[in-house]
Design a protein around this motif. Structure first.
Motif, PDB file in Angstrom:
ATOM      1  N   ASN A  92       0.830  -1.207   0.000  1.00  0.00           N
ATOM      2  CA  ASN A  92       0.000   0.000   0.000  1.00  0.00           C
ATOM      3  C   ASN A  92       0.864   1.257   0.000  1.00  0.00           C
ATOM      4  O   ASN A  92       1.934   1.273   0.599  1.00  0.00           O
ATOM      5  N   LEU A  93       0.376   2.300  -0.655  1.00  0.00           N
ATOM      6  CA  LEU A  93       1.079   3.573  -0.624  1.00  0.00           C
ATOM      7  C   LEU A  93       1.107   4.090   0.804  1.00  0.00           C
ATOM      8  O   LEU A  93       0.128   3.962   1.544  1.00  0.00           O
ATOM      9  N   ASN A  94       2.243   4.662   1.157  1.00  0.00           N
ATOM     10  CA  ASN A  94       2.390   5.180   2.514  1.00  0.00           C
ATOM     11  C   ASN A  94       1.810   6.594   2.619  1.00  0.00           C
ATOM     12  O   ASN A  94       2.525   7.581   2.513  1.00  0.00           O
ATOM     13  N   LEU A  95       0.484   6.663   2.819  1.00  0.00           N
ATOM     14  CA  LEU A  95      -0.184   7.963   2.917  1.00  0.00           C
ATOM     15  C   LEU A  95      -0.344   8.348   4.380  1.00  0.00           C
ATOM     16  O   LEU A  95      -0.791   7.536   5.192  1.00  0.00           O
ATOM     17  N   GLN A  96       0.029   9.575   4.717  1.00  0.00           N
ATOM     18  CA  GLN A  96      -0.105  10.057   6.086  1.00  0.00           C
ATOM     19  C   GLN A  96      -1.563  10.403   6.337  1.00  0.00           C
ATOM     20  O   GLN A  96      -2.201  11.025   5.469  1.00  0.00           O
ATOM     21  N   SER A  97      -2.089  10.030   7.503  1.00  0.00           N
ATOM     22  CA  SER A  97      -3.507  10.336   7.699  1.00  0.00           C
ATOM     23  C   SER A  97      -3.735  11.740   8.244  1.00  0.00           C
ATOM     24  O   SER A  97      -4.749  12.361   7.955  1.00  0.00           O
ATOM     25  N   ASN A  98      -2.782  12.260   9.035  1.00  0.00           N
ATOM     26  CA  ASN A  98      -3.030  13.575   9.633  1.00  0.00           C
ATOM     27  C   ASN A  98      -1.995  14.627   9.261  1.00  0.00           C
ATOM     28  O   ASN A  98      -1.857  15.635   9.944  1.00  0.00           O
ATOM     29  N   ALA A  99      -1.270  14.361   8.215  1.00  0.00           N
ATOM     30  CA  ALA A  99      -0.247  15.324   7.802  1.00  0.00           C
ATOM     31  C   ALA A  99      -0.068  15.241   6.293  1.00  0.00           C
ATOM     32  O   ALA A  99      -0.613  14.349   5.653  1.00  0.00           O
ATOM     33  N   MET A 100       0.718  16.184   5.773  1.00  0.00           N
ATOM     34  CA  MET A 100       0.950  16.159   4.340  1.00  0.00           C
ATOM     35  C   MET A 100       1.817  14.965   3.949  1.00  0.00           C
ATOM     36  O   MET A 100       2.765  14.625   4.641  1.00  0.00           O
ATOM     37  N   THR A 101       1.453  14.320   2.851  1.00  0.00           N
ATOM     38  CA  THR A 101       2.272  13.232   2.319  1.00  0.00           C
ATOM     39  C   THR A 101       3.098  13.782   1.156  1.00  0.00           C
ATOM     40  O   THR A 101       2.558  14.458   0.284  1.00  0.00           O
ATOM     41  N   VAL A 102       4.384  13.500   1.178  1.00  0.00           N
ATOM     42  CA  VAL A 102       5.234  13.940   0.070  1.00  0.00           C
ATOM     43  C   VAL A 102       5.748  12.715  -0.678  1.00  0.00           C
ATOM     44  O   VAL A 102       6.299  11.790  -0.063  1.00  0.00           O
ATOM     45  N   MET A 103       5.516  12.703  -1.982  1.00  0.00           N
ATOM     46  CA  MET A 103       6.005  11.594  -2.800  1.00  0.00           C
ATOM     47  C   MET A 103       6.992  12.120  -3.825  1.00  0.00           C
ATOM     48  O   MET A 103       6.754  13.149  -4.452  1.00  0.00           O
ATOM     49  N   LEU A 104       8.066  11.372  -3.970  1.00  0.00           N
ATOM     50  CA  LEU A 104       9.059  11.694  -4.985  1.00  0.00           C
ATOM     51  C   LEU A 104       8.945  10.618  -6.052  1.00  0.00           C
ATOM     52  O   LEU A 104       8.919   9.427  -5.730  1.00  0.00           O
ATOM     53  N   VAL A 105       8.841  11.038  -7.304  1.00  0.00           N
ATOM     54  CA  VAL A 105       8.669  10.046  -8.365  1.00  0.00           C
ATOM     55  C   VAL A 105       9.895  10.061  -9.272  1.00  0.00           C
ATOM     56  O   VAL A 105      10.266  11.103  -9.817  1.00  0.00           O
ATOM     57  N   VAL A 106      10.548   8.906  -9.379  1.00  0.00           N
ATOM     58  CA  VAL A 106      11.787   8.821 -10.154  1.00  0.00           C
ATOM     59  C   VAL A 106      11.660   7.760 -11.248  1.00  0.00           C
ATOM     60  O   VAL A 106      10.797   6.882 -11.185  1.00  0.00           O
ATOM     61  N   GLY A 107      12.521   7.847 -12.246  1.00  0.00           N
ATOM     62  CA  GLY A 107      12.487   6.868 -13.331  1.00  0.00           C
ATOM     63  C   GLY A 107      13.104   7.442 -14.595  1.00  0.00           C
ATOM     64  O   GLY A 107      13.179   8.665 -14.754  1.00  0.00           O
ATOM     65  N   VAL A 108      13.501   6.554 -15.481  1.00  0.00           N
ATOM     66  CA  VAL A 108      14.140   6.937 -16.738  1.00  0.00           C
ATOM     67  C   VAL A 108      13.116   7.544 -17.705  1.00  0.00           C
ATOM     68  O   VAL A 108      11.951   7.147 -17.692  1.00  0.00           O
ATOM     69  N   ASN A 109      13.548   8.487 -18.529  1.00  0.00           N
ATOM     70  CA  ASN A 109      12.649   9.081 -19.535  1.00  0.00           C
ATOM     71  C   ASN A 109      11.946   8.029 -20.381  1.00  0.00           C
ATOM     72  O   ASN A 109      12.577   7.067 -20.806  1.00  0.00           O
ATOM     73  N   GLY A 110      10.670   8.250 -20.607  1.00  0.00           N
ATOM     74  CA  GLY A 110       9.933   7.378 -21.512  1.00  0.00           C
ATOM     75  C   GLY A 110       9.220   6.214 -20.842  1.00  0.00           C
ATOM     76  O   GLY A 110       8.420   5.527 -21.468  1.00  0.00           O
ATOM     77  N   VAL A 111       9.493   5.985 -19.558  1.00  0.00           N
ATOM     78  CA  VAL A 111       8.882   4.830 -18.886  1.00  0.00           C
ATOM     79  C   VAL A 111       7.403   5.074 -18.559  1.00  0.00           C
ATOM     80  O   VAL A 111       6.663   4.133 -18.282  1.00  0.00           O
TER      81      VAL A 111
END
Ligand code: GDP
Length: 301
Positions: A92-111
């Motif tokens: 499961n995605l690690n979503l914070q219930s009472n605070a802001m969730t910050v997600m960083l998305v990485v990966g090679v171009n074109g994926v």
């Protein structure tokens, strides 16, 4: 149903070959297992994973004293499910219930990184969350515009600067904006050039440091986007990125476009990173939470 539709190519190829094998071989013998091994490898399951799977299968077949190949089929799906469920608890995605969730998305171009961010933002919005996007890929021409198009489509704001600017500065701005607007989830795009590994690592580190400094405990999720159609290449990208940063989850895209969906099994088994999301098409709704049972059902039904 989404899983079933999206996995049509893999299912047709994989199930078809297994059925054919079962009808050609009546009795379970060494040659049967050898051909099964080849089928799994051709579906991109990965040699290491296939060997472990076949060993498990042989054990089980011996234990249950199975003679007839058609009785092996359900055991195959059982073992596939088991393998996928090894790490089920952390998919499961690690979503914070009472605070802001910050997600960083990485990966090679074109994926499919930008598309995945758009779909993910839409999914979170549908779940009632407010979302802000940060255009941290300041390197690829068009990346910022493309993210803005998704922002408009989904109905969420995009924080950006001009092409070529410092990604860490964009992310810093986005965090301030996210804080002042009290958004639930901030999704940060990053550049995906792999040609210069050292720079990529430095850039990711810098962005991550900014996030860590501004929001203790963040980023809550570092999502690596991988393209299922690139097969074993996806595995090697995963290894490179985990060396550069602490990847917490994988979004596997374009499963609808390949007959080699077995790559999911290789990723689950050979890496210590859970598959959290899968992309099953180009549309806004074609992103699903990964679910082992549904995946195996999609392969066999
Ligand atoms: P980026 O360079 O990593 O940001 O890649 P994009 O998001 O621009 O995606 C590259 C191409 O892959 C686009 O044509 C997308 O529509 C397509 N794409 C992304 N995800 C999927 C998916 O799950 N299935 C299919 N069939 N196409 C996808």
């Amino acid at each position: 149903e989404k899983f079933k539709d999206g996995l049509t190519k893999t299912r047709d190829s994989f199930s078809g070959k297994v059925n054919d094998l079962v009808s050609r071989f009546r009795k379970v013998d060494e040659e049967f297992f050898e051909e099964l091994e080849e089928i799994l490898i051709s579906a991109d399951v990965g040699v290491m994973t296939v060997m472990d799977l076949i060993d498990d299968l042989k054990d089980e077949v011996r234990k249950r004293n199975i003679q007839d190949t058609k009785d092996v089929r359900p055991v195959i799906s059982e073992k596939l499910a088991e393998l996928l469920q090894e790490k089920e608890e952390d998919s499961n995605l690690n979503l914070q219930s009472n605070a802001m969730t910050v997600m960083l998305v990485v990966g090679v171009n074109g994926v499919g990184k930008t598309t995945t961010i758009g779909k993910l933002a839409n999914k979170l919005k549908n779940d009632g969350k407010s979302v802000l996007l940060a255009a941290g890929d300041t390197f690829r021409a068009g990346a910022i515009d493309q993210l803005e198009v998704w922002g408009e489509r989904v109905g969420c704001e995009v924080v950006k600067q001009q092409e070529g600017s410092d990604p860490a500065a964009v992310i810093f701005d986005a965090i301030q904006s996210a804080k002042s607007k009290n958004v639930d989830v901030l999704i940060c795009d990053t550049a995906g050039r792999l040609q210069n590994k050292v720079n990529l690592m430095k850039e990711l580190e810098k962005v991550k440091r900014v996030i860590e400094r501004e929001i203790p405990g963040a980023p809550h999720e570092v999502l690596l986007v991988l393209d299922a159609t690139t097969g074993q290449n996806a595995l090697s990208q995963a290894k490179t990125f985990s060396e550069a940063t602490n990847v917490t989850g994988i979004a596997l895209t374009k499963l609808d476009g390949t007959a080699k969906g077995g790559i999911v099994l290789a990723i689950r088994h050979e890496l210590d990173i859970p598959v959290k999301l899968i992309g099953l098409g180009e549309g806004i709704d074609d992103l699903q939470d990964f679910d082992a049972e549904q995946f195996v059902y999609g392969l066999f039904s």
